[in-house]
Design a protein around this motif. Sequence first.
Motif, PDB file in Angstrom:
ATOM      1  N   THR A  40       0.850  -1.189   0.000  1.00 51.48           N
ATOM      2  CA  THR A  40       0.000   0.000   0.000  1.00 51.48           C
ATOM      3  C   THR A  40       0.886   1.240   0.000  1.00 51.48           C
ATOM      4  O   THR A  40       1.813   1.339   0.811  1.00 51.48           O
ATOM      5  CB  THR A  40      -0.911   0.033   1.237  1.00 51.48           C
ATOM      6  OG1 THR A  40      -1.670  -1.178   1.285  1.00 51.48           O
ATOM      7  CG2 THR A  40      -1.869   1.213   1.202  1.00 51.48           C
ATOM      8  N   VAL A  42       3.334   7.199   2.816  1.00 47.15           N
ATOM      9  CA  VAL A  42       3.185   5.929   3.525  1.00 47.15           C
ATOM     10  C   VAL A  42       3.425   4.792   2.535  1.00 47.15           C
ATOM     11  O   VAL A  42       2.830   4.774   1.454  1.00 47.15           O
ATOM     12  CB  VAL A  42       1.766   5.799   4.126  1.00 47.15           C
ATOM     13  CG1 VAL A  42       1.566   4.429   4.757  1.00 47.15           C
ATOM     14  CG2 VAL A  42       1.499   6.899   5.128  1.00 47.15           C
ATOM     15  N   GLU A  85       3.581   0.560   2.954  1.00 51.68           N
ATOM     16  CA  GLU A  85       3.514  -0.556   3.897  1.00 51.68           C
ATOM     17  C   GLU A  85       3.305  -1.872   3.143  1.00 51.68           C
ATOM     18  O   GLU A  85       2.637  -1.912   2.106  1.00 51.68           O
ATOM     19  CB  GLU A  85       2.378  -0.333   4.907  1.00 51.68           C
ATOM     20  CG  GLU A  85       2.647   0.892   5.781  1.00 51.68           C
ATOM     21  CD  GLU A  85       1.699   1.023   6.939  1.00 51.68           C
ATOM     22  OE1 GLU A  85       2.166   1.059   8.081  1.00 51.68           O
ATOM     23  OE2 GLU A  85       0.484   1.126   6.699  1.00 51.68           O
ATOM     24  N   VAL A 140       2.370  -6.137   3.675  1.00 51.69           N
ATOM     25  CA  VAL A 140       1.963  -7.290   4.478  1.00 51.69           C
ATOM     26  C   VAL A 140       2.322  -8.535   3.672  1.00 51.69           C
ATOM     27  O   VAL A 140       1.875  -8.681   2.526  1.00 51.69           O
ATOM     28  CB  VAL A 140       0.455  -7.289   4.787  1.00 51.69           C
ATOM     29  CG1 VAL A 140       0.055  -8.574   5.500  1.00 51.69           C
ATOM     30  CG2 VAL A 140       0.080  -6.093   5.643  1.00 51.69           C
ATOM     31  N   TYR A 173       3.990  -7.678   9.031  1.00 49.93           N
ATOM     32  CA  TYR A 173       3.544  -6.321   8.689  1.00 49.93           C
ATOM     33  C   TYR A 173       4.749  -5.387   8.786  1.00 49.93           C
ATOM     34  O   TYR A 173       5.397  -5.325   9.833  1.00 49.93           O
ATOM     35  CB  TYR A 173       2.453  -5.919   9.679  1.00 49.93           C
ATOM     36  CG  TYR A 173       2.007  -4.474   9.643  1.00 49.93           C
ATOM     37  CD1 TYR A 173       1.828  -3.794   8.445  1.00 49.93           C
ATOM     38  CD2 TYR A 173       1.720  -3.804  10.824  1.00 49.93           C
ATOM     39  CE1 TYR A 173       1.397  -2.474   8.433  1.00 49.93           C
ATOM     40  CE2 TYR A 173       1.276  -2.490  10.831  1.00 49.93           C
ATOM     41  CZ  TYR A 173       1.122  -1.835   9.637  1.00 49.93           C
ATOM     42  OH  TYR A 173       0.695  -0.540   9.626  1.00 49.93           O
TER      43      TYR A 173
END
Lengths: 189, 236
Positions: free
Chosen positions: A103, A112, A114, A116, A126
């Motif tokens: 993301t 941002v 990130e 997973v 994560y």
Amino acid sequence: MLKTFIAGILLGVIGAAVFLYLYPVVDQHREASIVSVGPNGKNVEAFHVNVPMDRILVGAPGRDTPLPDGMTWPSDPILQSVRVELFKIRNSRDSVVGVAARTAAKDGPEDVIEWVLHLPARGSVYINMQPDALDGGYRRGEFRAGSREFGELGGFMTERWMPDTSGDEDAPAGRIELVTTFAGRPEAI
Amino acid sequence: MKYLIALVLGLLSGAAVFAVAMVYNPFVVDRGISPLAVTDSELITLNYSAVPSDSIVFTNNGDSQKKPFPEKVLQLWEAPIRSTSAMATVMRDARGQTAGIGIKFSSLSERTRLLSGKALVDSVWYVYMPDRGSLFMEQSENYWTFLRDVAVPAYRSGANAWKGNWIGDLTDGPEPLGTAAVTGGVGSLRGLEMLGVESLSARAYSADSGPISADGRLLIELPAITDGFETATSEE
């Protein structure tokens, strides 16, 4: 004959119970982990995504060709700065071992990024990436949380885009390299 | 010969009796009220549609009851991910407004024990809420009561379908009281360690294609002190 039938019922009940007790209803396939030992005894494990063949979703506003075909990205204004990608991830032997989500978004002034990673037989991790790339095109991020096998581990991960230079006709356009470095979390004194 | 036939019929009858007794085992009971339903802390409420065709993307091995959506999405057919599904969907707040994007990865759990009423799925949620932050939720889900109360009646029905109103908590750990572990990522949730529960509300289910009308809900319990995060109170 009636006694045989009744004995059969009892055996059937016991047999079904023993079968369910002994036979695993779910047995996840496992690929052997390919782990090397890094400095300070940390475990280093590399994964990669072959682009474009391992892409499940590229969700972002304003894309001319949706991926997958037929996907509609929501038009809510609140999601206009969000980009979500889903991938299959592979180990060093090029075998698919899990799925992952990346993301990227703009959170006010902050970028941002990130990840997973989900490895079905092992657990999930994560990772919160630093938005700025380092020398060599790497981006580095810290583990924030993990489940099952990764629940007690800390560490970091790097991501890097590697364009394909083989020139093979059926070669991917490139790969996203993900190198994880796992270490046990220090115990509180 | 007739003794052999009687024995085989007895074995089959015994296995059937066991299956019925297992499904309707009176010792496997609902967990009752969610521990977060009675909390005094503030809660984040996130709703989503549990029908695959309402999601942005839903994929699995392609042979399962739930069909991938859109039709041409890459399927998870390789052996290590054959028991896994992936979903990206819009998350809505308690008022029905879009709150963010949710991604869920689910895999059948090897800790499944049908004898003790545990049909387990290991799953994780990642939710990104613009201007608010992100969170990661790790949980085991137990689908036993859903299978018993919704899926089995759908299979038994002549129309291969079930209609009704089933509401239940799916989360079954790993945290105490059967709650999920939630970790804040960025934004106002950064660094927070929280508890969560996922529940499902089903109204129609098909034995052929899975949920027809169903909504899921994530309840996240915030720690006592937050920084102006817009939340729903437990009274809602």
